[in-house]
Design an enzyme around this catalytic site. Structure first.
Site, PDB file in Angstrom:
ATOM      1  N   CYS A 153      -3.179  -9.335 -14.372  1.00 24.29           N
ATOM      2  CA  CYS A 153      -3.389 -10.302 -15.500  1.00 24.29           C
ATOM      3  C   CYS A 153      -5.108 -10.723 -15.537  1.00 24.29           C
ATOM      4  CB  CYS A 153      -2.435 -11.475 -15.572  1.00 24.29           C
ATOM      5  SG  CYS A 153      -2.459 -12.623 -14.007  1.00 24.29           S
TER       6      CYS A 153
ATOM      7  N   SER B 124       0.931  -1.214  -0.013  1.00 21.31           N
ATOM      8  CA  SER B 124      -0.178  -0.033   0.021  1.00 21.31           C
ATOM      9  C   SER B 124       0.892   1.197   0.120  1.00 21.31           C
ATOM     10  CB  SER B 124      -0.947  -0.085   1.313  1.00 21.31           C
ATOM     11  OG  SER B 124      -1.905   1.087   1.106  1.00 21.31           O
TER      12      SER B 124
ATOM     13  N   CYS C 223       2.149  -7.633 -17.033  1.00 16.85           N
ATOM     14  CA  CYS C 223       2.609  -8.115 -15.741  1.00 16.85           C
ATOM     15  C   CYS C 223       3.812  -7.534 -15.273  1.00 16.85           C
ATOM     16  CB  CYS C 223       2.806  -9.710 -15.958  1.00 16.85           C
ATOM     17  SG  CYS C 223       3.491 -10.389 -14.322  1.00 16.85           S
TER      18      CYS C 223
ATOM     19  N   ARG D  91       0.482  -4.200  -6.878  1.00 19.10           N
ATOM     20  CA  ARG D  91      -0.717  -4.806  -6.545  1.00 19.10           C
ATOM     21  C   ARG D  91      -2.035  -3.940  -7.249  1.00 19.10           C
ATOM     22  NH1 ARG D  91      -4.065  -8.034  -4.309  1.00 19.10           N
ATOM     23  NH2 ARG D  91      -5.094  -7.864  -2.335  1.00 19.10           N
TER      24      ARG D  91
ATOM     25  N   THR E 194      -7.715   2.175   2.990  1.00 18.59           N
ATOM     26  CA  THR E 194      -7.637   1.402   4.220  1.00 18.59           C
ATOM     27  C   THR E 194      -8.671   1.908   5.208  1.00 18.59           C
ATOM     28  OG1 THR E 194      -5.159   1.616   3.863  1.00 18.59           O
ATOM     29  CG2 THR E 194      -5.773   1.212   6.110  1.00 18.59           C
TER      30      THR E 194
ATOM     31  N   CYS F 230      -0.337  -9.649  -7.703  1.00 20.20           N
ATOM     32  CA  CYS F 230      -0.990  -8.400  -7.840  1.00 20.20           C
ATOM     33  C   CYS F 230      -2.730  -8.396  -8.639  1.00 20.20           C
ATOM     34  CB  CYS F 230      -0.199  -7.348  -8.740  1.00 20.20           C
ATOM     35  SG  CYS F 230      -0.040  -7.917 -10.417  1.00 20.20           S
TER      36      CYS F 230
ATOM     37  N   CYS G 210       5.468 -14.603  -9.600  1.00 23.74           N
ATOM     38  CA  CYS G 210       4.198 -13.897  -9.318  1.00 23.74           C
ATOM     39  C   CYS G 210       4.226 -13.105  -8.176  1.00 23.74           C
ATOM     40  CB  CYS G 210       3.161 -14.896  -9.685  1.00 23.74           C
ATOM     41  SG  CYS G 210       1.360 -14.128  -9.240  1.00 23.74           S
TER      42      CYS G 210
HETATM   43  C1  LIG Z   1       0.125   1.080  -4.507  1.00 28.59           C
HETATM   44  C2  LIG Z   1      -1.018   1.271  -3.450  1.00 28.59           C
HETATM   45  C3  LIG Z   1      -1.022   2.683  -2.731  1.00 28.59           C
HETATM   46  C4  LIG Z   1      -2.235   2.693  -2.069  1.00 28.59           C
HETATM   47  N1  LIG Z   1      -2.147   3.878  -1.069  1.00 28.59           N
HETATM   48  C5  LIG Z   1      -2.961   3.758  -0.009  1.00 28.59           C
HETATM   49  C6  LIG Z   1      -2.924   4.983   0.745  1.00 28.59           C
HETATM   50  O1  LIG Z   1      -1.958   5.782   0.658  1.00 28.59           O
HETATM   51  N2  LIG Z   1      -3.930   5.191   1.635  1.00 28.59           N
HETATM   52  C7  LIG Z   1      -4.903   4.231   1.792  1.00 28.59           C
HETATM   53  O2  LIG Z   1      -5.666   4.391   2.922  1.00 28.59           O
HETATM   54  N3  LIG Z   1      -5.003   3.222   0.870  1.00 28.59           N
HETATM   55  C8  LIG Z   1      -3.949   3.268   0.087  1.00 28.59           C
HETATM   56  N4  LIG Z   1      -4.134   1.902  -0.848  1.00 28.59           N
HETATM   57  C9  LIG Z   1      -5.277   0.926  -0.599  1.00 28.59           C
HETATM   58  C10 LIG Z   1      -4.924   0.117   0.427  1.00 28.59           C
HETATM   59  O3  LIG Z   1      -4.001  -0.693   0.510  1.00 28.59           O
HETATM   60  C11 LIG Z   1      -6.412  -1.026   0.402  1.00 28.59           C
HETATM   61  O4  LIG Z   1      -7.593  -0.168   0.292  1.00 28.59           O
HETATM   62  C12 LIG Z   1      -6.679  -1.974   1.372  1.00 28.59           C
HETATM   63  O5  LIG Z   1      -5.350  -2.683   1.805  1.00 28.59           O
HETATM   64  C13 LIG Z   1      -7.684  -2.803   1.547  1.00 28.59           C
HETATM   65  O6  LIG Z   1      -7.806  -3.720   2.711  1.00 28.59           O
HETATM   66  P1  LIG Z   1      -8.477  -5.097   2.484  1.00 28.59           P
HETATM   67  O7  LIG Z   1      -8.239  -5.359   3.876  1.00 28.59           O
HETATM   68  O8  LIG Z   1      -9.764  -4.951   1.863  1.00 28.59           O
HETATM   69  O9  LIG Z   1      -7.443  -5.882   1.512  1.00 28.59           O
HETATM   70  P2  LIG Z   1      -5.955  -6.055   1.547  1.00 28.59           P
HETATM   71  O10 LIG Z   1      -5.261  -4.977   2.335  1.00 28.59           O
HETATM   72  O11 LIG Z   1      -5.488  -6.198   0.055  1.00 28.59           O
HETATM   73  O12 LIG Z   1      -5.777  -7.468   2.210  1.00 28.59           O
HETATM   74  C14 LIG Z   1      -6.382  -8.660   1.757  1.00 28.59           C
HETATM   75  C15 LIG Z   1      -5.497  -9.930   2.286  1.00 28.59           C
HETATM   76  O13 LIG Z   1      -6.071 -11.138   1.918  1.00 28.59           O
HETATM   77  C16 LIG Z   1      -5.185 -12.041   1.717  1.00 28.59           C
HETATM   78  N5  LIG Z   1      -6.093 -12.945   0.763  1.00 28.59           N
HETATM   79  C17 LIG Z   1      -6.569 -12.819  -0.520  1.00 28.59           C
HETATM   80  N6  LIG Z   1      -7.061 -13.765  -0.947  1.00 28.59           N
HETATM   81  C18 LIG Z   1      -6.758 -14.815  -0.069  1.00 28.59           C
HETATM   82  C19 LIG Z   1      -7.317 -16.266  -0.033  1.00 28.59           C
HETATM   83  N7  LIG Z   1      -8.034 -16.701  -0.901  1.00 28.59           N
HETATM   84  N8  LIG Z   1      -6.984 -16.795   1.114  1.00 28.59           N
HETATM   85  C20 LIG Z   1      -6.001 -16.312   1.941  1.00 28.59           C
HETATM   86  N9  LIG Z   1      -5.672 -15.111   2.063  1.00 28.59           N
HETATM   87  C21 LIG Z   1      -6.212 -14.298   1.151  1.00 28.59           C
HETATM   88  C22 LIG Z   1      -4.112 -11.389   0.902  1.00 28.59           C
HETATM   89  O14 LIG Z   1      -2.910 -11.835   0.917  1.00 28.59           O
HETATM   90  C23 LIG Z   1      -4.068  -9.980   1.719  1.00 28.59           C
HETATM   91  O15 LIG Z   1      -3.190 -10.188   2.895  1.00 28.59           O
HETATM   92  C24 LIG Z   1      -3.067   1.814  -1.937  1.00 28.59           C
HETATM   93  C25 LIG Z   1      -3.048   0.544  -2.504  1.00 28.59           C
HETATM   94  C26 LIG Z   1      -2.122   0.402  -3.423  1.00 28.59           C
HETATM   95  C27 LIG Z   1      -1.944  -0.873  -4.191  1.00 28.59           C
HETATM   96  S1  SF4 Z   2      -1.080 -11.841 -10.614  1.00 24.43           S
HETATM   97 FE1  SF4 Z   2      -0.543 -11.879 -12.903  1.00 24.43          FE
HETATM   98  S2  SF4 Z   2      -0.027  -9.605 -13.479  1.00 24.43           S
HETATM   99 FE2  SF4 Z   2       0.300  -9.765 -11.214  1.00 24.43          FE
HETATM  100  S3  SF4 Z   2       2.504 -10.564 -10.887  1.00 24.43           S
HETATM  101 FE3  SF4 Z   2       1.260 -12.666 -10.856  1.00 24.43          FE
HETATM  102  S4  SF4 Z   2       1.105 -13.115 -13.110  1.00 24.43           S
HETATM  103 FE4  SF4 Z   2       1.856 -11.038 -13.167  1.00 24.43          FE
END
Ligand SMILES: Cc1cc2nc3c(=O)[nH]c(=O)nc-3n(C[C@H](O)[C@H](O)[C@H](O)COP(=O)(O)OP(=O)(O)OC[C@H]3O[C@@H](n4cnc5c(N)ncnc54)[C@H](O)[C@@H]3O)c2cc1C
Ligand code: SF4
Lengths: 248, 532
Positions: B507, B51, B478, B296, B332, B504, B501
């Site tokens: 794909c 994040s 990717c 991601r 978040t 993220c 992988c």
């Molecule tokens: C580059 C980037 C920058 C960002 N910047 C900000 C920011 O500055 N401020 C902010 O507030 N938000 C930011 N965000 C958004 C924020 O990170 C997300 O909104 C937040 O993490 C969402 O929380 P979540 O709990 O829904 O999902 P996530 O944080 O994605 O957590 C999901 C978890 O579930 C696990 N999981 C998924 N599928 C399975 C499965 N089938 N079995 C077991 N485990 C699984 C994953 O491994 C992960 O640990 C950013 C996102 C990105 C990508």
């Molecule tokens: S999820 Fe798909 S796009 Fe992301 S790293 Fe893995 S293969 Fe590449």
């Protein structure tokens, strides 16, 4: 028979090791920590011996701070019966660890002590040998196969020339190599069971172990960076480039 | 095969991100007697979290009062906001729009924060299981969701069990919470099965890439939050960068771009690297080193794309549902609120029924509604979007219109009749050299001897239609260089380097034929992010 297995908490083997900017050590901030892979193999072997009916109890032991309880719990989830943490906040050198192990060995009276051949962090490969010497019992290091025959064990060792098989009387200290076995995966319900297994904490001070730093660490430096390569068009250019660099 | 072992819980939560962990903590605070399991596919809590992150602290104040005295490991109060519009070499300071003002917010490592939250949850006797992937949904005889099935371990690439084979268990629970984050693999199945998206627009996404750097002393100004727009993106591609200055000479730098981009030849990773090469950014990073890197996807559809979040026996919360606020790029606080709201609903009613209506009446959806037209306004290019965004902001989203959201898999243009913009990309000097060098810093690991977790449903399409129509864009979008076209006896073949992988999900989203299906690999596989 009881089997004692050493478990060390180390930086996970997948993590890229980074030296701190001031060279005082390795960066462990936010870094994934795991059971030393060789120790997992040692524990797997102990569990197989127990499952074959040749041991009654497997005890995992770690010397370190409270964070190493996490790795002891992993050992318990894999199947160890109980755990002992010898608690200290000091980073210890192999001789001190061997001395601490000896105290536990004297108390528990195991028939086998199985350790990893080395820890992947400092790669010392000394604790098993030192423990055997202090305990005055046989040692078989770099083992890739272990067979128990009553009061002795036949151990296949990985040596430079190939494989060597030796007989050792028990009790003995075995240090295991990579090819010994493939450790099992932890089962989810066993993680719950592990939470209820006994984990005893003994302070290193209470064990009356002499801790002296025989070695001092002066500086950590990362290996030199590989320089960017160049693409050559043909063999003659390759020769020329090698000559230019004084490599030919 | 023998029957699977079963464990029973009152609530099973899939995914230990801010949504799942907030839900678990809140449930235990309100009903300590509930048995709660949290399943996480990363080998450690936080290791798959990537994040920014500048977070709004209100939900933390509500969930863990007193947290300011015992803050998460990386937590720096925001001191200053800057927004820059970049050209290839120049820059212009833009006024900070209200939704990007960060006074009172904190820069954190969300990965480290999740590990910290997991400790709080464990102290309340939540059972947290890192290293286990929820691979399938378990259905009850009545056709409701009744828990999850954990993936098997120790299956070879050929699909046959190896010596270490261990069958995954079933976790039975009357209530299942899907908090898998963006493009959840089980959430995706459930949205389809129960047609949860029948009344909403398609979900749309962005890809976010990030690197954590240790820079030369003095280059990082703790508490400084910078965003950039403009170069290196063309005006038809939505996106920009974030540069968050942490303590201990660290800078978190990232780049987000809309996955509705049109150019089949576009390489998002390269755009990120080009941005780093801008004089303003390069100056900060030069002489430093990368500590961790990864990517991601981000759910950008917001209000219009929010599916129904409730179905028999289960709820979808957080990024899996798509609650992120795009103009703020913050998800978040929304994910946490969602988790807490779900917990409170369950604690009160012991059921999931009625949650969706509550969510739609909550602060979470109100916030999404306000900003609903900002992201779609950018479909017609940067400047039109910019102006519309300003209008929407001034009117706080009260204008009666709602722009619709389009899907990402249909936005890519075919090669025939399309000319890629001249990107004028420059030779760059900062590491990483390429995607493989970048993956190295993600410390990603998958046992090679396991079934490929990127399923290609119709492999023929890659070598016949896709190569002609789009020139195999998977080899470019990717960020981890998983897909490669290699020469084979019979011509070109798609090679999948699944071990690289970083999970993220790009794909699975962007593939124009929708024939790439991301499934969970063995539990514990994937990136090992540090403080991301
Ligand atoms: C580059 C980037 C920058 C960002 N910047 C900000 C920011 O500055 N401020 C902010 O507030 N938000 C930011 N965000 C958004 C924020 O990170 C997300 O909104 C937040 O993490 C969402 O929380 P979540 O709990 O829904 O999902 P996530 O944080 O994605 O957590 C999901 C978890 O579930 C696990 N999981 C998924 N599928 C399975 C499965 N089938 N079995 C077991 N485990 C699984 C994953 O491994 C992960 O640990 C950013 C996102 C990105 C990508
Ligand atoms: S999820 Fe798909 S796009 Fe992301 S790293 Fe893995 S293969 Fe590449």
């Amino acid at each position: 028979m009881k089997i004692l297995v050493g478990i060390k908490r180390v930086v996970d083997y997948n993590v890229r090791i980074r030296v701190l900017p001031d060279g005082s050590g390795v960066d462990t901030d936010g870094v994934k920590m795991s059971v030393n892979p060789f120790d997992e193999i040692a524990l797997e072997e102990a569990l197989r011996i127990k499952e074959a009916g040749n041991a009654e109890e497997v005890i995992v032991i770690s010397v370190g701070g409270d964070e190493c309880q996490q790795q002891l719990r992993t050992g318990l989830a894999m199947g160890a019966d109980r755990a002992i943490q010898v608690q200290t906040s000091e980073p210890l050198q192999p001789l001190s660890v061997a001395r601490a192990f000896l105290k536990i060995v004297e108390r528990e009276d195991p028939g086998l002590v199985i350790l990893g051949k080395q820890a992947i962090d400092d790669d010392n490969s000394q604790t098993a040998q030192m423990l055997a010497a202090l305990w005055d019992r046989p040692q078989a290091t770099f083992a890739s196969k272990l067979e128990l025959n009553g009061s002795s064990a036949s151990v296949t060792r990985e040596v430079d020339a190939g494989l060597e098989t030796i007989e050792v009387d028990l009790p003995a200290v075995i240090s295991v190599d990579l090819r010994m076995n493939e450790p099992r995966f932890v089962k989810l319900p066993d993680i719950m069971k592990a939470k209820r297994k006994p984990l005893e904490v003994i302070s290193l001070d209470d064990l009356d172990v002499t801790v002296d730093g025989q070695l001092g660490i002066s500086q950590f430096t990362p290996p030199p960076q590989r320089e960017k390569g160049i693409m050559v068009d043909d063999a003659s250019q390759l020769l020329q480039e090698l000559k230019n660099r004084g490599l030919l | 095969m023998t029957a699977r072992e079963i464990m029973e819980y009152d609530v099973v939560i899939v995914g230990a991100g801010p949504a799942g962990l907030s839900c678990a903590i809140r449930l235990k605070q309100q009903k300590p007697e509930l048995m709660i399991a949290v399943i996480e596919k990363a080998s450690e809590i936080g290791a798959h979290i990537l994040s920014g992150a500048v977070i709004e602290p209100e939900p933390l104040d509500e969930l863990l009062p007193g947290w300011r005295e015992d803050p998460p490991p990386v937590c720096i109060a925001v001191e200053k906001d800057e927004i820059w519009l970049l050209s290839q070499k120049g820059r212009r300071r833009l006024p900070t729009p209200p939704q990007q003002k960060n006074h009172g917010n904190f820069i954190v490592s969300l990965g480290a924060m999740c590990a910290w939250m997991a400790n709080k949850a464990e102290a309340l006797e939540v059972d947290i299981f890192p290293g286990f992937a929820a691979a399938e949904i378990r259905y009850t005889d009545e056709g409701a969701v009744g828990g999850v099935i954990i993936g098997d371990m120790g299956i070879g690439r050929d699909g046959e069990p190896k010596d270490t084979y261990m069958q995954g268990i079933e976790i039975h629970a009357p209530i299942t919470i899907l908090s898998e984050g963006v493009r959840g693999h089980l959430s995706k199945q459930l949205i389809k099965k129960y047609a949860l998206d029948k009344d909403s627009d398609p979900q749309t996404y962005g890809i976010g890439m990030k690197e954590l750097w240790r820079v030369q002393p003095g280059k990082s100004i703790p508490g400084l939050v910078q965003h950039t727009a403009g170069w290196p993106l063309d005006s038809m591609t939505y996106g920009g960068s974030f540069i968050y200055h942490l303590d201990k000479d660290r800078i978190a730098i990232g780049f987000v771009c809309g996955l509705d981009y049109q150019d089949p030849e576009f390489v998002p990773f390269e755009a990120f690297q080009q941005m780093k090469n801008h004089p303003m950014v390069k100056e900060m990073l030069e002489g430093g080193e990368i500590l961790s890197s990864g990517a991601r996807a981000i759910a950008e559809g917001g209000y219009q794309s929010l599916p129904k979040t409730e179905m028999p026996g289960a709820l979808i919360i957080g990024d899996s549902a798509g609650t992120l606020n795009v103009p703020k790029i913050k998800g978040t606080h929304q994910a946490m609120r969602c988790g807490m709201l779900a917990a409170e609903h369950i604690a009160q009613t012991s059921s999931v029924d009625g949650f969706d209506a509550k969510l739609r009446d909550s602060a979470v959806v109100k916030e999404l509604h306000k900003v609903r037209n900002i992201r779609p306004a950018f479909y017609k290019g940067f400047w039109r979007g910019f102006i519309r965004a300003a209008i929407e902001t001034v009117t706080a989203g009260k204008l009666p219109t709602t722009l619709s959201v389009h899907a990402d898999d249909t936005s890519m243009r075919m090669l025939d009749g399309y000319t890629s913009p001249d990107r004028k990309w420059v030779e760059r000097t900062l590491p990483p050299r390429d995607r493989l060098a970048s993956v190295y810093f993600a410390a990603t690991a998958h046992d090679e001897d396991q079934p490929v977790h990127l399923q290609i449903l119709e492999p023929d399409v890659c070598t016949t239609r896709c190569v002609a129509e789009y020139n195999n864009p998977c080899t470019r979008f990717c960020p981890a260089h998983v897909y490669e076209m290699v020469d084979d006896e019979g011509g070109q073949q798609l090679q999948i380097n699944a071990a690289n992988c970083v999970h993220c999900k790009t794909c699975d989203i962007k593939d124009p034929y929708q024939i790439i299906n991301w499934v969970t690999p063995e539990g514990g596989s994937g990136p090992n992010y540090q403080n991301m």
